[in-house]
Motif scaffolding. Structure first.
Motif, PDB file in Angstrom:
ATOM      1  N   LYS A   6      -1.499  -4.197   7.298  1.00 25.79           N
ATOM      2  CA  LYS A   6      -2.705  -4.671   6.610  1.00 25.79           C
ATOM      3  C   LYS A   6      -3.155  -3.694   5.534  1.00 25.79           C
ATOM      4  N   ASP A   7      -2.752  -2.424   5.671  1.00 26.89           N
ATOM      5  CA  ASP A   7      -3.208  -1.398   4.720  1.00 26.89           C
ATOM      6  C   ASP A   7      -2.091  -0.566   4.104  1.00 26.89           C
ATOM      7  N   PHE A   8      -0.868  -0.689   4.652  1.00 30.87           N
ATOM      8  CA  PHE A   8       0.217   0.171   4.189  1.00 30.87           C
ATOM      9  C   PHE A   8       1.493  -0.641   3.953  1.00 30.87           C
ATOM     10  N   PHE A  51      -2.875   3.682  20.628  1.00 32.00           N
ATOM     11  CA  PHE A  51      -2.029   4.467  19.730  1.00 32.00           C
ATOM     12  C   PHE A  51      -2.148   3.947  18.300  1.00 32.00           C
ATOM     13  N   GLY A  52      -2.113   2.621  18.147  1.00 32.22           N
ATOM     14  CA  GLY A  52      -2.176   2.025  16.814  1.00 32.22           C
ATOM     15  C   GLY A  52      -3.451   2.386  16.076  1.00 32.22           C
ATOM     16  N   GLN A  53      -4.568   2.415  16.785  1.00 35.97           N
ATOM     17  CA  GLN A  53      -5.833   2.764  16.135  1.00 35.97           C
ATOM     18  C   GLN A  53      -5.845   4.225  15.717  1.00 35.97           C
ATOM     19  N   ILE A  54      -5.345   5.099  16.588  1.00 31.36           N
ATOM     20  CA  ILE A  54      -5.287   6.524  16.258  1.00 31.36           C
ATOM     21  C   ILE A  54      -4.350   6.760  15.076  1.00 31.36           C
ATOM     22  N   LEU A  55      -3.209   6.079  15.088  1.00 33.34           N
ATOM     23  CA  LEU A  55      -2.247   6.213  13.995  1.00 33.34           C
ATOM     24  C   LEU A  55      -2.860   5.758  12.674  1.00 33.34           C
ATOM     25  N   LYS A  56      -3.493   4.608  12.703  1.00 34.10           N
ATOM     26  CA  LYS A  56      -4.092   4.075  11.472  1.00 34.10           C
ATOM     27  C   LYS A  56      -5.206   4.983  10.968  1.00 34.10           C
ATOM     28  N   ARG A  91       7.785  -2.150  16.792  1.00 35.28           N
ATOM     29  CA  ARG A  91       7.231  -3.492  16.577  1.00 35.28           C
ATOM     30  C   ARG A  91       5.733  -3.595  16.908  1.00 35.28           C
ATOM     31  N   PRO A  92       5.262  -3.003  18.021  1.00 34.32           N
ATOM     32  CA  PRO A  92       3.841  -3.168  18.359  1.00 34.32           C
ATOM     33  C   PRO A  92       2.872  -2.613  17.312  1.00 34.32           C
ATOM     34  N   GLN A  93       3.353  -1.745  16.413  1.00 37.76           N
ATOM     35  CA  GLN A  93       2.462  -1.100  15.446  1.00 37.76           C
ATOM     36  C   GLN A  93       2.487  -1.747  14.069  1.00 37.76           C
ATOM     37  N   ILE A  94       3.422  -2.628  13.826  1.00 41.91           N
ATOM     38  CA  ILE A  94       3.637  -3.119  12.460  1.00 41.91           C
ATOM     39  C   ILE A  94       2.473  -3.962  11.948  1.00 41.91           C
ATOM     40  N   GLU A  95       2.036  -4.930  12.741  1.00 37.73           N
ATOM     41  CA  GLU A  95       1.004  -5.863  12.272  1.00 37.73           C
ATOM     42  C   GLU A  95      -0.265  -5.130  11.840  1.00 37.73           C
ATOM     43  N   LYS A  96      -0.699  -4.179  12.642  1.00 35.98           N
ATOM     44  CA  LYS A  96      -1.927  -3.446  12.323  1.00 35.98           C
ATOM     45  C   LYS A  96      -1.757  -2.580  11.080  1.00 35.98           C
ATOM     46  N   LEU A  97      -0.636  -1.872  10.983  1.00 35.85           N
ATOM     47  CA  LEU A  97      -0.414  -0.980   9.849  1.00 35.85           C
ATOM     48  C   LEU A  97      -0.188  -1.740   8.546  1.00 35.85           C
ATOM     49  N   GLY A 119       0.824  -1.193   0.000  1.00 38.12           N
ATOM     50  CA  GLY A 119       0.000   0.000   0.000  1.00 38.12           C
ATOM     51  C   GLY A 119       0.861   1.247   0.000  1.00 38.12           C
ATOM     52  N   ARG A 120       0.265   2.364   0.401  1.00 36.00           N
ATOM     53  CA  ARG A 120       1.012   3.618   0.466  1.00 36.00           C
ATOM     54  C   ARG A 120       2.120   3.509   1.505  1.00 36.00           C
ATOM     55  N   PRO A 121       3.287   4.110   1.238  1.00 32.69           N
ATOM     56  CA  PRO A 121       4.431   3.931   2.147  1.00 32.69           C
ATOM     57  C   PRO A 121       4.318   4.723   3.439  1.00 32.69           C
ATOM     58  N   VAL A 122       4.629   4.039   4.534  1.00 38.05           N
ATOM     59  CA  VAL A 122       4.694   4.647   5.860  1.00 38.05           C
ATOM     60  C   VAL A 122       6.054   4.292   6.456  1.00 38.05           C
ATOM     61  N   VAL A 123       6.784   5.291   6.908  1.00 36.60           N
ATOM     62  CA  VAL A 123       8.101   5.081   7.503  1.00 36.60           C
ATOM     63  C   VAL A 123       8.020   5.385   8.993  1.00 36.60           C
TER      64      VAL A 123
END
Length: 325
Positions: free
Chosen positions: A90-92, A307-312, A82-88, A63-67
């Motif tokens: 899926k779409d990025f 945090f992961g939900q807000i970030l996504k 690491r805690p944010q990778i799996e969720k992100l 998907g669109r790049p996120v760094v």
């Protein structure tokens, strides 16, 4: 007679001092050798900058790049995200990067400035990704992101910034940097480096980074220790941290942001007080601001689910707007 006595007494003292110094140097060499064998063994891809510096990174999803950019403290690395990778993922298309001097990237033998970090990051984004990215960065890494936004605004579409240190503390002072030569020296500087990256010292650091200690990953201190001493230039990285060599006053860069951004601060951040969130709001009329309760310097780790939900959601806002049209 007295002179002879002094000479007789001095010889054993000098000999003892020599043995002590030799023992200290041997201890330091053994410690550094062990550190080189116990470094992080996580598989990674490698990018070499035009200046010949190797940067370790990983990529996940499509998907669109996120760094995702880590903090700047002893032992910091891309593992922070690491805690944010799996969720992100899926779409990025998610990239986690070790900046030079950190993690599994090359560790230069001299500390780097914020400009050097921004330049290396720009080269990575241009050569590996080749299009504007959304960039999420924490603490000292957030300052690198802000310097990048001033020097290479074409690299960025969106930014998520976690408590940029330059908004509060600004540039390093002469008092900060006066220790640099000593910290880079052999023996004395090396010992300061080993003391500052001991398990005890890193545990104290970790306890500052987390407000709720029970939310600290069980291997967090172990990972800090693996990365803090790994590589020939690790001592220079530590010296740069102690002297705030990479510090930058990022108020102007933040005030100049015209792209969508989200600024987050941990309410209990003792290293960079949340009072600076209010100062940041006075600098900018745009963007979104958020205070994370009961977290310190690493809200993306300490309350990773929220945090992961807000970030996504923030990264996906453009997609939601398109669907609504």
């Amino acid at each position: 007679m007295i002179q002879k006595a002094i000479r007789k007494l001095s010889l054993p003292l000098f000999a003892s001092a020599g043995i002590t110094a030799a023992g200290l140097i041997l201890y330091q060499r053994i410690s550094l050798h062990r550190a080189s064998r116990k470094g992080d063994k996580t598989p990674f891809e490698s990018y070499t900058t035009p200046d010949g510096v190797s940067m370790a990174y990983e990529r996940f999803g499509y998907g669109r790049p996120v760094v995702l950019l880590h903090s700047l403290h002893p032992g910091a690395s891309r593992r922070e995200w690491r805690p944010q990778i799996e969720k992100l993922a899926k779409d990025f298309r998610v990239y986690t990067v070790d900046l030079p001097g950190y993690g599994q990237s090359d560790k230069p033998t001299k500390p780097w400035t914020a400009y050097q970090y921004a330049k290396a990051l720009h080269s990575f984004l241009s050569d590996v990704i080749g299009k504007p990215v959304a960039l999420a960065a924490a603490n000292g890494g957030a300052d690198i992101a802000l310097v990048l936004s001033m020097l290479y605004p074409e690299d960025l579409e969106k930014m998520v910034l976690i408590s940029p240190e330059g908004i509060g503390r600004g540039f390093a002072t002469p008092n900060d940097t006066q220790q640099l030569k000593k910290l880079l020296s052999p023996v004395i500087g090396t010992q300061a480096f080993l003391d500052g990256t001991s398990k005890k010292a890193l545990r104290l650091l970790a306890e500052e980074l987390f407000y709720q200690k029970e939310r600290m990953p069980v291997d967090f201190v172990k990972n800090l220790k693996q990365n803090a001493r790994y590589g020939k230039g690790a001592q220079a990285s530590y010296a740069g941290y102690v002297t705030r060599f990479a510090a930058a006053d990022t108020k102007q860069a933040f005030a100049s942001l015209s792209l969508p951004f989200l600024l987050i601060w941990g309410e209990r951040n003792v290293r960079n007080s949340a009072v600076y969130l209010e100062e940041a709001e006075n600098l900018q009329e745009k963007g979104e601001f958020m205070l994370f309760e009961d977290t310190a310097a690493l809200p993306h780790m300490e309350n990773s689910k929220a945090f992961g939900q807000i970030l996504k959601d923030f990264l996906s806002e453009e997609d939601l707007e398109r669907k609504a049209m």
